[in-house]
Design an enzyme around this catalytic site. Structure first.
Site, PDB file in Angstrom:
ATOM      1  N   GLU A 101      33.952  40.962  46.032  1.00 58.78           N
ATOM      2  CA  GLU A 101      34.938  41.933  45.566  1.00 58.78           C
ATOM      3  C   GLU A 101      35.505  42.766  46.724  1.00 58.78           C
ATOM      4  O   GLU A 101      36.678  43.165  46.696  1.00 58.78           O
ATOM      5  CB  GLU A 101      34.299  42.869  44.538  1.00 58.78           C
ATOM      6  CG  GLU A 101      34.034  42.232  43.187  1.00 58.78           C
ATOM      7  CD  GLU A 101      35.286  42.160  42.327  1.00 58.78           C
ATOM      8  OE1 GLU A 101      36.252  42.902  42.609  1.00 58.78           O
ATOM      9  OE2 GLU A 101      35.306  41.350  41.378  1.00 58.78           O
TER      10      GLU A 101
ATOM     11  N   ASP B  22      39.414  35.057  41.672  1.00 58.84           N
ATOM     12  CA  ASP B  22      38.072  35.606  41.890  1.00 58.84           C
ATOM     13  C   ASP B  22      37.607  36.385  40.664  1.00 58.84           C
ATOM     14  O   ASP B  22      36.463  36.264  40.219  1.00 58.84           O
ATOM     15  CB  ASP B  22      38.069  36.551  43.097  1.00 58.84           C
ATOM     16  CG  ASP B  22      38.060  35.828  44.435  1.00 58.84           C
ATOM     17  OD1 ASP B  22      37.987  34.581  44.458  1.00 58.84           O
ATOM     18  OD2 ASP B  22      38.127  36.526  45.465  1.00 58.84           O
ATOM     19  N   GLU B  23      38.499  37.211  40.137  1.00 60.83           N
ATOM     20  CA  GLU B  23      38.133  38.037  38.989  1.00 60.83           C
ATOM     21  C   GLU B  23      37.784  37.181  37.776  1.00 60.83           C
ATOM     22  O   GLU B  23      36.873  37.507  37.016  1.00 60.83           O
ATOM     23  CB  GLU B  23      39.281  39.000  38.635  1.00 60.83           C
ATOM     24  CG  GLU B  23      39.745  39.904  39.771  1.00 60.83           C
ATOM     25  CD  GLU B  23      38.738  40.958  40.183  1.00 60.83           C
ATOM     26  OE1 GLU B  23      37.567  40.882  39.768  1.00 60.83           O
ATOM     27  OE2 GLU B  23      39.124  41.881  40.914  1.00 60.83           O
TER      28      GLU B  23
ATOM     29  N   GLU C 232      36.265  42.632  34.217  1.00 66.27           N
ATOM     30  CA  GLU C 232      36.672  41.559  35.127  1.00 66.27           C
ATOM     31  C   GLU C 232      37.872  40.792  34.564  1.00 66.27           C
ATOM     32  O   GLU C 232      38.760  40.374  35.308  1.00 66.27           O
ATOM     33  CB  GLU C 232      35.503  40.596  35.378  1.00 66.27           C
ATOM     34  CG  GLU C 232      34.358  41.177  36.182  1.00 66.27           C
ATOM     35  CD  GLU C 232      34.648  41.295  37.670  1.00 66.27           C
ATOM     36  OE1 GLU C 232      35.814  41.138  38.083  1.00 66.27           O
ATOM     37  OE2 GLU C 232      33.713  41.544  38.435  1.00 66.27           O
TER      38      GLU C 232
ATOM     39  N   TRP D 150      38.013  32.360  50.845  1.00 66.64           N
ATOM     40  CA  TRP D 150      39.122  32.935  51.618  1.00 66.64           C
ATOM     41  C   TRP D 150      38.739  34.300  52.169  1.00 66.64           C
ATOM     42  O   TRP D 150      37.885  34.997  51.625  1.00 66.64           O
ATOM     43  CB  TRP D 150      40.375  33.047  50.749  1.00 66.64           C
ATOM     44  CG  TRP D 150      40.266  34.005  49.591  1.00 66.64           C
ATOM     45  CD1 TRP D 150      39.811  33.734  48.333  1.00 66.64           C
ATOM     46  CD2 TRP D 150      40.611  35.402  49.591  1.00 66.64           C
ATOM     47  NE1 TRP D 150      39.855  34.854  47.544  1.00 66.64           N
ATOM     48  CE2 TRP D 150      40.353  35.895  48.286  1.00 66.64           C
ATOM     49  CE3 TRP D 150      41.140  36.268  50.553  1.00 66.64           C
ATOM     50  CZ2 TRP D 150      40.580  37.219  47.928  1.00 66.64           C
ATOM     51  CZ3 TRP D 150      41.362  37.595  50.202  1.00 66.64           C
ATOM     52  CH2 TRP D 150      41.080  38.055  48.902  1.00 66.64           C
TER      53      TRP D 150
ATOM     54  N   HIS E 107      34.286  35.842  38.194  1.00 67.42           N
ATOM     55  CA  HIS E 107      33.301  36.894  37.932  1.00 67.42           C
ATOM     56  C   HIS E 107      33.213  37.202  36.440  1.00 67.42           C
ATOM     57  O   HIS E 107      32.130  37.455  35.912  1.00 67.42           O
ATOM     58  CB  HIS E 107      33.676  38.151  38.722  1.00 67.42           C
ATOM     59  CG  HIS E 107      33.686  37.955  40.207  1.00 67.42           C
ATOM     60  ND1 HIS E 107      34.327  38.789  41.087  1.00 67.42           N
ATOM     61  CD2 HIS E 107      33.114  36.978  40.966  1.00 67.42           C
ATOM     62  CE1 HIS E 107      34.147  38.357  42.322  1.00 67.42           C
ATOM     63  NE2 HIS E 107      33.424  37.258  42.266  1.00 67.42           N
TER      64      HIS E 107
ATOM     65  N   GLU F 204      39.970  48.761  43.485  1.00 68.85           N
ATOM     66  CA  GLU F 204      39.175  47.746  44.181  1.00 68.85           C
ATOM     67  C   GLU F 204      38.354  48.364  45.315  1.00 68.85           C
ATOM     68  O   GLU F 204      37.247  47.909  45.620  1.00 68.85           O
ATOM     69  CB  GLU F 204      40.085  46.656  44.748  1.00 68.85           C
ATOM     70  CG  GLU F 204      40.797  45.801  43.712  1.00 68.85           C
ATOM     71  CD  GLU F 204      39.885  44.771  43.066  1.00 68.85           C
ATOM     72  OE1 GLU F 204      38.695  44.708  43.410  1.00 68.85           O
ATOM     73  OE2 GLU F 204      40.369  44.017  42.204  1.00 68.85           O
TER      74      GLU F 204
ATOM     75  N   HIS G  49      38.968  42.105  48.204  1.00 72.93           N
ATOM     76  CA  HIS G  49      40.186  42.420  47.454  1.00 72.93           C
ATOM     77  C   HIS G  49      40.823  43.727  47.952  1.00 72.93           C
ATOM     78  O   HIS G  49      42.015  43.780  48.267  1.00 72.93           O
ATOM     79  CB  HIS G  49      39.884  42.531  45.963  1.00 72.93           C
ATOM     80  CG  HIS G  49      39.291  41.292  45.386  1.00 72.93           C
ATOM     81  ND1 HIS G  49      38.711  41.262  44.125  1.00 72.93           N
ATOM     82  CD2 HIS G  49      39.179  40.030  45.878  1.00 72.93           C
ATOM     83  CE1 HIS G  49      38.277  40.035  43.887  1.00 72.93           C
ATOM     84  NE2 HIS G  49      38.539  39.278  44.936  1.00 72.93           N
TER      85      HIS G  49
ATOM     86  N   THR H  45      40.975  42.995  35.101  1.00 75.51           N
ATOM     87  CA  THR H  45      41.493  42.953  36.468  1.00 75.51           C
ATOM     88  C   THR H  45      42.158  41.607  36.757  1.00 75.51           C
ATOM     89  O   THR H  45      43.133  41.542  37.512  1.00 75.51           O
ATOM     90  CB  THR H  45      40.391  43.232  37.499  1.00 75.51           C
ATOM     91  OG1 THR H  45      39.256  42.399  37.243  1.00 75.51           O
ATOM     92  CG2 THR H  45      39.949  44.682  37.447  1.00 75.51           C
TER      93      THR H  45
END
Length: 326
Positions: free
Chosen positions: A111, A196-197, A164, A33, A200, A76, A114, A167
């Site tokens: 990252e 996403d976090e 990670e 995305w 990661h 971020e 974000h 977050t």
């Protein structure tokens, strides 16, 4: 061979697997995305109406919520600090052909989206003083931070594994609050950032798992030292215009705990999860010193939980320059 050189050798060994790590835990640029997927289309005739809708529903969320969202956004956006720090680890170089350097750049690129999407959303919401937000962001990057890891990749991967997941929790809780208030777009945005976090987090915990296989005692000691030092937040030096470095973090942290976005109990739960994920109770071949470190880590969550239970969160009405007066 010195501990320093052993770490370099371990990093070189793991570097041979870096392509697989990238494939397993990162998403190709064309498939992932992008911020514009969640924002009003500036080329559309409906752009102004969509912005008006965002501004209207943003009024339903209180100042504490926006303070936390601003803090998350600034954190971020401080990516230059994190990228330069990760590129300075033993066994990682800025040589473009180095596998670890490729990982760091690819992770940074993911990252980066974000802060990009959150910053634009804050701007469109009309709820915050963007100039003050921008000043805080510039300061956070300029001030840097010391997370107590030096250039040790073992300690750094403990930190990133922990951070990670922290977050993930923060963005996921923001999504829950936004959804309850009918702020569906912000909820979806925060939820996908949280996703996403989590990816990661899984990557960095996998790096640590691999190190435990090769160098278990030193990895255990690194984990213990990080938890004794305590995991400091990337926004530890948060400040507003004309104020001292770090002067805003305690107030921001209190607000985040007060609305349930990130609390002391979350910190304890993350530690428990890391203990379980790395199965530290099952690791064999440890030195006597590493055995003591493991014992400390196994007992730490319960000790910290008891301390956290006694903490009282104040209901102080903090005044943040980020917020536009009503």
């Amino acid at each position: 061979m010195s501990i320093h050189n052993i770490r370099k050798e371990v990093m070189k060994t793991l570097e041979t697997k870096i392509h697989g790590f990238v494939e397993d835990f990162l998403i190709p640029v064309e498939k992932i995305w992008q911020p514009t997927d969640f924002l009003p289309n500036s080329q559309s005739d409906n752009f102004i109406e969509e912005v008006k809708e965002i501004r209207e529903i943003s009024k339903e969320l209180d100042d504490d919520f926006w303070v936390v969202l601003v803090g998350d956004t600034i954190t971020e956006e401080a990516l230059p600090t994190y990228e330069s720090w990760l590129l300075d680890l033993d066994g990682v170089t800025q040589d473009p052909d180095n596998g670890w350097a490729k990982w760091v750049r690819a992770w940074t690129a993911e990252e980066n989206r974000h802060g990009d999407v959150l910053n634009k959303y804050l701007y469109l919401s009309g709820r915050v003083n963007m100039r003050e937000v921008e000043i805080s962001t510039q300061y956070l990057i300029a001030d840097g931070f010391d997370i107590g890891t030096s250039t040790d990749p073992y300690k750094n991967f403990v930190y990133t594994s922990f951070q990670e997941l922290a977050t993930y929790i923060s963005h996921n809780n923001v999504a829950k609050i936004a959804r309850k208030k009918g702020h569906k777009l912000l909820a979806r945005m925060s939820k996908i950032i949280a996703g996403d976090e989590m990816r990661h987090h899984k990557a960095y915990t996998e790096f640590v798992k691999e190190i435990f296989k090769i160098d278990p005692s030193e990895m255990m000691l690194a984990f213990e030292k990080m938890m004794r030092h305590k995991i400091v937040m990337p926004a530890m030096h948060l400040r507003e215009s004309f104020n001292a470095k770090g002067s805003l973090f305690d107030d921001f942290s209190t607000v985040a705990q007060r609305i349930g976005v990130y609390t002391g109990f979350d910190y304890v739960d993350i530690l428990k999860k890391l203990n379980e994920t790395w199965e530290i109770d099952k690791i064999t071949g440890l030195t006597a010193e590493a055995e003591k470190a493991r014992d400390y880590l196994m007992k730490l969550p319960e000790r910290m939980y008891r301390i956290t239970e006694r903490i009282v969160i104040p209901d102080t009405d903090f005044k943040f320059k980020w917020m536009i007066p009503a």
